[in-house]
Enzyme design. Structure first.
Site, mmCIF file in Angstrom:
data_model
loop_
_atom_site.group_PDB
_atom_site.id
_atom_site.type_symbol
_atom_site.label_atom_id
_atom_site.label_comp_id
_atom_site.label_asym_id
_atom_site.label_seq_id
_atom_site.Cartn_x
_atom_site.Cartn_y
_atom_site.Cartn_z
ATOM 1 N N CYS A 124 0.815 -1.067 0.138
ATOM 2 C CA CYS A 124 -0.020 0.260 0.088
ATOM 3 C C CYS A 124 0.943 1.072 0.087
ATOM 4 C CB CYS A 124 -0.977 0.038 1.139
ATOM 5 S SG CYS A 124 -2.291 1.064 0.954
ATOM 6 N N HIS B 77 -3.320 -5.212 0.609
ATOM 7 C CA HIS B 77 -2.762 -5.474 1.813
ATOM 8 C C HIS B 77 -2.832 -7.201 2.313
ATOM 9 C CE1 HIS B 77 -2.514 -1.411 3.870
ATOM 10 N NE2 HIS B 77 -3.306 -1.124 3.096
ATOM 11 N N GLU C 92 -1.460 -8.728 4.685
ATOM 12 C CA GLU C 92 -1.570 -8.860 6.297
ATOM 13 C C GLU C 92 -2.910 -8.652 6.936
ATOM 14 O OE1 GLU C 92 -0.622 -5.845 4.670
ATOM 15 O OE2 GLU C 92 -1.618 -4.636 5.850
#
Ligand SMILES: *[C@@H]1O[C@H](CO)[C@@H](O)[C@H](O)[C@H]1NC(C)=O
Ligand SMILES: *[C@@H]1O[C@H](CO)[C@@H](O)[C@H](O)[C@H]1NC(C)=O
Ligand SMILES: *[C@@H]1O[C@H](CO)[C@@H](O)[C@H](O)[C@H]1NC(C)=O
Length: 304
Positions: A122, A232, A234
């Site tokens: 990002c 993302h 994660e």
């Protein structure tokens, strides 16, 4: 004495014969907090750390405002670096300064045959585009809270990042909204294709659209182990506060396989700390994440 001897023998065997470093340590950049408090001037969202740990890496926080010498020493101690998402200024901040130093060290090392991977997520990907092009080329898109499928540009077998993904997962990634987007700035496909620096450096692996503007969502550098996702990896397994974050079985696998890829890249690096003591002092285990109040963006945060 015998123990010491055995330890050094183990190290010797490990470092002389291994073609792969199965004990990778990855640096994760910290960044300025929005409203600093005593002992809370920088942070890492804990989900980045957990995702890397779940894929078999250990993490070292890369502090902001260190000297170039300190960064260089750390660079020579770790096996890869991750630039996380967030809100830091990508043309002027401690995050930007550390990112630039590590980027330049990584380019130089890789040119010498010293493998060192870099991953930007990002804001981290946006930061990479500024470092590669020397300019902020971002455009506003309506993508601040949406999960999207990936529009793949190449067959998985023709990319380093996706070639190890299971075929079924790639089908799901192409058809289901498995990637969390939480950004208002993007590199449009038009900007990418018309900027020589970006276009020559990065292969676009996937794109997305907000309905109006097509933007780049996944890249890998042609000649360097440098990777970027506007989405993302994660968040899927570790962030629960936003309804748009996907948690389906395929979403969790996406997160794992993307990180597994990066950690395996780090296993090609043989940098190491000068001593076990230095390694111990640097690891994230010296810090405890804080469970954030209900209105926060993240479940847990490491503060520095
Ligand atoms: C900040 O950290 C230092 C060192 O760990 C500690 O001594 C101090 O009490 C902390 N201050 C606050 C306000 O938490
Ligand atoms: C980033 O910092 C630069 C230089 O201080 C400033 O001109 C710019 O407005 C900042 N960008 C943002 C998004 O705050
Ligand atoms: C932005 O996208 C959301 C869906 O993600 C949509 O509901 C909204 O209308 C869009 N806003 C604009 C200004 O296009």
């Amino acid at each position: 004495m015998i123990l010491l001897f055995e330890l050094s023998l183990t190290c010797l065997l490990f470092y002389s014969s291994a073609k792969r470093n199965d004990r990778p340590i990855i640096g994760v950049l910290t960044q300025e907090v929005w409203a600093p408090k005593p002992n809370q001037s920088a942070y890492i969202a804990a989900s980045y750390v957990k995702t890397l740990e779940a894929a078999g890496a250990r993490v070292v926080p890369v502090m902001i405002d260190q000297t170039p010498e300190e960064y260089k020493k750390l660079f020579n101690s770790i096996n890869g670096v991750l630039y996380p998402g967030g809100g830091a200024n990508i043309t002027s901040s401690g995050y930007q300064r550390a990112a630039k130093i590590f980027y330049e060290l990584a380019i130089e090392a890789n040119k010498r045959g010293d493998y060192f991977p870099v991953w930007g997520t990002c804001l981290g990907y946006e930061q990479l585009t500024v470092l590669t092009s020397g300019m902020n080329l971002l455009s506003l898109t309506n993508t601040s809270g949406v999960a999207l499928p990936l529009n793949f540009i190449h067959e998985a077998k023709d990319t380093r990042m996706f070639k190890g993904f299971p075929a079924e997962l790639l089908d799901d990634l192409a058809s289901e909204p498995l990637t969390a987007n939480s950004h208002k700035w993007s590199i449009t496909v038009l900007t990418h294709n018309t900027n020589k620096d970006l276009n020559n450096f990065y292969k676009v692996l996937s794109t997305n659209t907000d309905g109006k503007t097509e933007f780049v969502s996944t890249v890998e550098a042609y000649d360097y182990p440098i990777y970027g996702t506007q989405w993302h990896p994660e968040k899927n397994a570790f962030e629960w506060r936003k309804a748009f974050i996907p948690h389906s079985p395929s979403a969790i696998k996406t997160s794992f396989y993307a990180t597994d890829f990066f950690v395996n890249e780090a296993k090609k690096s043989f940098h190491r700390f000068e001593s076990e003591e230095e390694e111990r002092k640097a690891l994230i285990y010296n810090y405890s994440p804080v469970y954030v109040e209900p209105n926060g963006y993240f479940e847990q945060i490491y503060y520095f």
